[in-house]
Motif scaffolding. Structure first.
Motif, mmCIF file in Angstrom:
data_model
loop_
_atom_site.group_PDB
_atom_site.id
_atom_site.type_symbol
_atom_site.label_atom_id
_atom_site.label_comp_id
_atom_site.label_asym_id
_atom_site.label_seq_id
_atom_site.Cartn_x
_atom_site.Cartn_y
_atom_site.Cartn_z
ATOM 1 N N ASP A 84 0.831 -1.210 0.000
ATOM 2 C CA ASP A 84 0.000 0.000 0.000
ATOM 3 C C ASP A 84 0.867 1.263 0.000
ATOM 4 O OD1 ASP A 84 -2.335 -1.407 -0.029
ATOM 5 O OD2 ASP A 84 -2.464 -1.541 2.156
ATOM 6 N N ALA A 85 1.974 1.214 0.734
ATOM 7 C CA ALA A 85 2.820 2.415 0.871
ATOM 8 C C ALA A 85 3.293 2.926 -0.492
ATOM 9 C CB ALA A 85 4.006 2.114 1.775
ATOM 10 N N ILE A 86 3.612 2.016 -1.411
ATOM 11 C CA ILE A 86 4.148 2.486 -2.703
ATOM 12 C C ILE A 86 3.057 3.068 -3.614
ATOM 13 C CG2 ILE A 86 6.198 0.988 -2.739
ATOM 14 C CD1 ILE A 86 4.649 -0.703 -4.871
ATOM 15 N N ARG A 87 1.800 2.882 -3.249
ATOM 16 C CA ARG A 87 0.696 3.417 -4.083
ATOM 17 C C ARG A 87 0.341 4.852 -3.729
ATOM 18 N NH1 ARG A 87 1.408 0.548 -8.195
ATOM 19 N NH2 ARG A 87 2.003 -1.496 -7.458
ATOM 20 N N GLN A 88 0.940 5.403 -2.669
ATOM 21 C CA GLN A 88 0.613 6.783 -2.299
ATOM 22 C C GLN A 88 1.020 7.742 -3.428
ATOM 23 O OE1 GLN A 88 2.750 7.351 1.318
ATOM 24 N NE2 GLN A 88 1.576 5.780 2.391
ATOM 25 N N GLU A 89 0.221 8.800 -3.599
ATOM 26 C CA GLU A 89 0.482 9.766 -4.666
ATOM 27 C C GLU A 89 1.884 10.371 -4.553
ATOM 28 O OE1 GLU A 89 -2.161 8.678 -6.740
ATOM 29 O OE2 GLU A 89 -1.582 10.644 -7.491
ATOM 30 N N GLN A 90 2.315 10.637 -3.317
ATOM 31 C CA GLN A 90 3.627 11.244 -3.089
ATOM 32 C C GLN A 90 4.735 10.341 -3.655
ATOM 33 O OE1 GLN A 90 4.847 10.906 0.936
ATOM 34 N NE2 GLN A 90 6.408 12.514 0.819
ATOM 35 N N VAL A 91 4.559 9.039 -3.445
ATOM 36 C CA VAL A 91 5.560 8.078 -3.923
ATOM 37 C C VAL A 91 5.506 7.987 -5.453
ATOM 38 C CG1 VAL A 91 6.326 5.672 -3.803
ATOM 39 C CG2 VAL A 91 5.444 6.798 -1.748
ATOM 40 N N GLY A 92 4.295 7.965 -6.009
ATOM 41 C CA GLY A 92 4.130 7.908 -7.465
ATOM 42 C C GLY A 92 4.733 9.129 -8.143
ATOM 43 N N ASN A 93 4.527 10.278 -7.550
ATOM 44 C CA ASN A 93 5.070 11.507 -8.135
ATOM 45 C C ASN A 93 6.590 11.515 -8.100
ATOM 46 O OD1 ASN A 93 2.884 12.969 -9.091
ATOM 47 N ND2 ASN A 93 2.291 13.543 -7.019
ATOM 48 N N ALA A 144 -6.358 6.135 -22.435
ATOM 49 C CA ALA A 144 -7.719 6.493 -22.025
ATOM 50 C C ALA A 144 -7.705 7.994 -21.791
ATOM 51 C CB ALA A 144 -8.118 5.751 -20.753
ATOM 52 N N ALA A 145 -8.842 8.643 -21.977
ATOM 53 C CA ALA A 145 -8.927 10.092 -21.776
ATOM 54 C C ALA A 145 -8.515 10.431 -20.352
ATOM 55 C CB ALA A 145 -10.352 10.542 -22.032
ATOM 56 N N ALA A 146 -7.866 11.596 -20.177
ATOM 57 C CA ALA A 146 -7.371 11.991 -18.852
ATOM 58 C C ALA A 146 -8.503 12.025 -17.823
ATOM 59 C CB ALA A 146 -6.693 13.357 -18.944
ATOM 60 N N GLU A 147 -9.685 12.497 -18.225
ATOM 61 C CA GLU A 147 -10.810 12.579 -17.275
ATOM 62 C C GLU A 147 -11.227 11.185 -16.819
ATOM 63 O OE1 GLU A 147 -10.603 14.136 -20.145
ATOM 64 O OE2 GLU A 147 -10.508 16.240 -19.507
ATOM 65 N N ALA A 148 -11.259 10.242 -17.734
ATOM 66 C CA ALA A 148 -11.645 8.864 -17.386
ATOM 67 C C ALA A 148 -10.617 8.270 -16.430
ATOM 68 C CB ALA A 148 -11.755 8.008 -18.654
ATOM 69 N N ARG A 149 -9.348 8.598 -16.666
ATOM 70 C CA ARG A 149 -8.286 8.056 -15.804
ATOM 71 C C ARG A 149 -8.344 8.672 -14.412
ATOM 72 N NH1 ARG A 149 -3.136 9.292 -18.017
ATOM 73 N NH2 ARG A 149 -3.948 10.631 -19.646
ATOM 74 N N LEU A 169 -6.244 15.392 -8.756
ATOM 75 C CA LEU A 169 -5.760 14.159 -9.395
ATOM 76 C C LEU A 169 -5.577 14.375 -10.893
ATOM 77 C CD1 LEU A 169 -7.880 11.380 -7.635
ATOM 78 C CD2 LEU A 169 -5.426 11.730 -7.452
ATOM 79 N N LEU A 170 -6.524 15.094 -11.496
ATOM 80 C CA LEU A 170 -6.451 15.356 -12.935
ATOM 81 C C LEU A 170 -5.213 16.195 -13.267
ATOM 82 C CD1 LEU A 170 -7.900 15.006 -15.658
ATOM 83 C CD2 LEU A 170 -9.236 17.037 -15.137
ATOM 84 N N GLN A 171 -4.950 17.197 -12.453
ATOM 85 C CA GLN A 171 -3.777 18.049 -12.668
ATOM 86 C C GLN A 171 -2.478 17.259 -12.519
ATOM 87 O OE1 GLN A 171 -3.603 21.501 -10.157
ATOM 88 N NE2 GLN A 171 -5.490 22.331 -11.008
ATOM 89 N N ASP A 172 -2.456 16.436 -11.465
ATOM 90 C CA ASP A 172 -1.306 15.583 -11.169
ATOM 91 C C ASP A 172 -1.009 14.630 -12.316
ATOM 92 O OD1 ASP A 172 -0.505 16.192 -8.604
ATOM 93 O OD2 ASP A 172 -0.511 14.055 -8.050
ATOM 94 N N ALA A 175 0.392 16.354 -15.301
ATOM 95 C CA ALA A 175 1.795 16.711 -15.086
ATOM 96 C C ALA A 175 2.665 15.467 -15.245
ATOM 97 C CB ALA A 175 1.975 17.310 -13.694
ATOM 98 N N ARG A 176 2.162 14.349 -14.713
ATOM 99 C CA ARG A 176 2.952 13.117 -14.791
ATOM 100 C C ARG A 176 3.047 12.619 -16.239
ATOM 101 N NH1 ARG A 176 1.874 8.187 -10.817
ATOM 102 N NH2 ARG A 176 1.181 9.872 -9.480
ATOM 103 N N ASP A 177 1.945 12.725 -16.988
ATOM 104 C CA ASP A 177 1.953 12.349 -18.414
ATOM 105 C C ASP A 177 3.031 13.139 -19.149
ATOM 106 O OD1 ASP A 177 -0.219 10.711 -18.143
ATOM 107 O OD2 ASP A 177 -1.630 11.994 -19.226
ATOM 108 N N ALA A 178 3.020 14.462 -18.897
ATOM 109 C CA ALA A 178 3.953 15.343 -19.617
ATOM 110 C C ALA A 178 5.387 14.949 -19.281
ATOM 111 C CB ALA A 178 3.697 16.790 -19.225
ATOM 112 N N ARG A 179 5.645 14.694 -17.974
ATOM 113 C CA ARG A 179 7.008 14.336 -17.560
ATOM 114 C C ARG A 179 7.413 12.991 -18.171
ATOM 115 N NH1 ARG A 179 6.524 16.089 -12.115
ATOM 116 N NH2 ARG A 179 5.631 14.068 -11.673
ATOM 117 N N ASP A 180 6.507 12.019 -18.136
ATOM 118 C CA ASP A 180 6.833 10.686 -18.659
ATOM 119 C C ASP A 180 7.067 10.711 -20.176
ATOM 120 O OD1 ASP A 180 6.563 9.713 -16.096
ATOM 121 O OD2 ASP A 180 4.648 8.708 -16.424
ATOM 122 N N MET A 181 6.348 11.623 -20.873
ATOM 123 C CA MET A 181 6.466 11.648 -22.335
ATOM 124 C C MET A 181 7.637 12.487 -22.815
ATOM 125 S SD MET A 181 2.569 11.646 -23.792
ATOM 126 C CE MET A 181 1.929 12.971 -22.826
#
Ligand code: DC
Length: 221
Positions: A84-93, A144-149, A169-172, A175-181
């Motif tokens: 569970d700890a690795i699923r936190q948003e802070q860790v994902g970011n 999938a569309a960002a809103e659906a995700r 979550l949508l903003q996050d 931002a993550r999509d942009a960084r990953d791409m």
């Protein structure tokens, strides 16, 4: 050529890759690799050891030395259950930020390839089809569309009892999509021979079936 087949499922965050990969693997009786978990584990180890996000060499070393065990649905770091700890948003970011370091990615490469065992592997991530398993006979780029995700991620977190705001979550997620791409090292992009699958209007079961149908056609040759 490696005779053990791999189905690579790449795509942006919260596109449902993880759930699809697990169910496809279950249906085929294959192993599964959640490559994002390795980046998240590295991020968690870094947070715990106070390694700065700018310290690329120390982060690569942390990745190389990860003491990790995957056991059925659970993930252990140094013997501690961190599923569970690795699923936190802070860790994902943080995972998304440090995933741009080439040495860190190299440190995780062989670890990922070691998951390729008979009778087959379903691997999900960002660069499964482009870098880690370029010879995978089936490469799916799941979008999938960002809103659906954002809605899916919101539901997941609420179900786990973690409070979440859908707009944040949508903003996050964007931002993550942009960084990953946009990163230079192994950016998120479909392999040339990948098949794009849009799950915005599909249920999980329909998405899994679509991947299994693709595999059925390919494996018949
Ligand atoms: O799939 P995920 O959200 O658990 O992945 C977390 C982060 O790890 C993601 O934002 C980028 C990075 N990652 C990566 O760079 N390459 C992969 N194959 C998997 C994940």
């Amino acid at each position: 050529m490696n005779p053990i087949p791999v189905i690579a499922i790449d795509g942006p965050t919260a596109s449902g890759k993880g759930s699809v990969a697990h169910l496809v693997a279950q249906a085929l009786g294959w192993s599964v690799l959640d490559s994002g978990a390795l980046y998240r584990l590295t991020a968690l180890a870094a947070l715990r050891r106070g390694i700065a996000v700018e310290d690329a060499p120390a982060l690569a070393q942390a990745a190389a030395r990860l003491d990790v065990r995957f056991q059925s649905e659970c993930i252990y770091l140094k013997g501690e259950d961190v599923t569970d700890a690795i699923r936190q948003e802070q860790v994902g970011n943080l995972a998304s930020r440090i995933a741009g370091y080439p040495d860190l990615r190299r440190a995780l490469l062989e670890r990922q390839r070691a998951f390729r065992v008979a009778p087959g592997l379903v691997a999900d991530g960002r660069d499964m089809g482009t870098v880690v398993f370029p010879d995978a006979p089936l490469k799916v780029f799941l979008v999938a569309a960002a809103e659906a995700r954002a809605k899916r991620r919101h539901k997941q977190l609420i179900n786990k009892g973690i409070s979440a705001n859908i707009e944040e979550l949508l903003q996050d997620l964007r931002a993550r999509d942009a960084r990953d791409m946009q990163r230079a090292a192994a950016p998120l992009k479909p392999a040339q021979d990948a098949r794009e699958l849009d799950s915005s209007c599909l249920t999980l079961e329909q998405t899994v079936q679509a991947v299994l149908d693709m595999w059925k056609v390919i494996s018949a040759y």
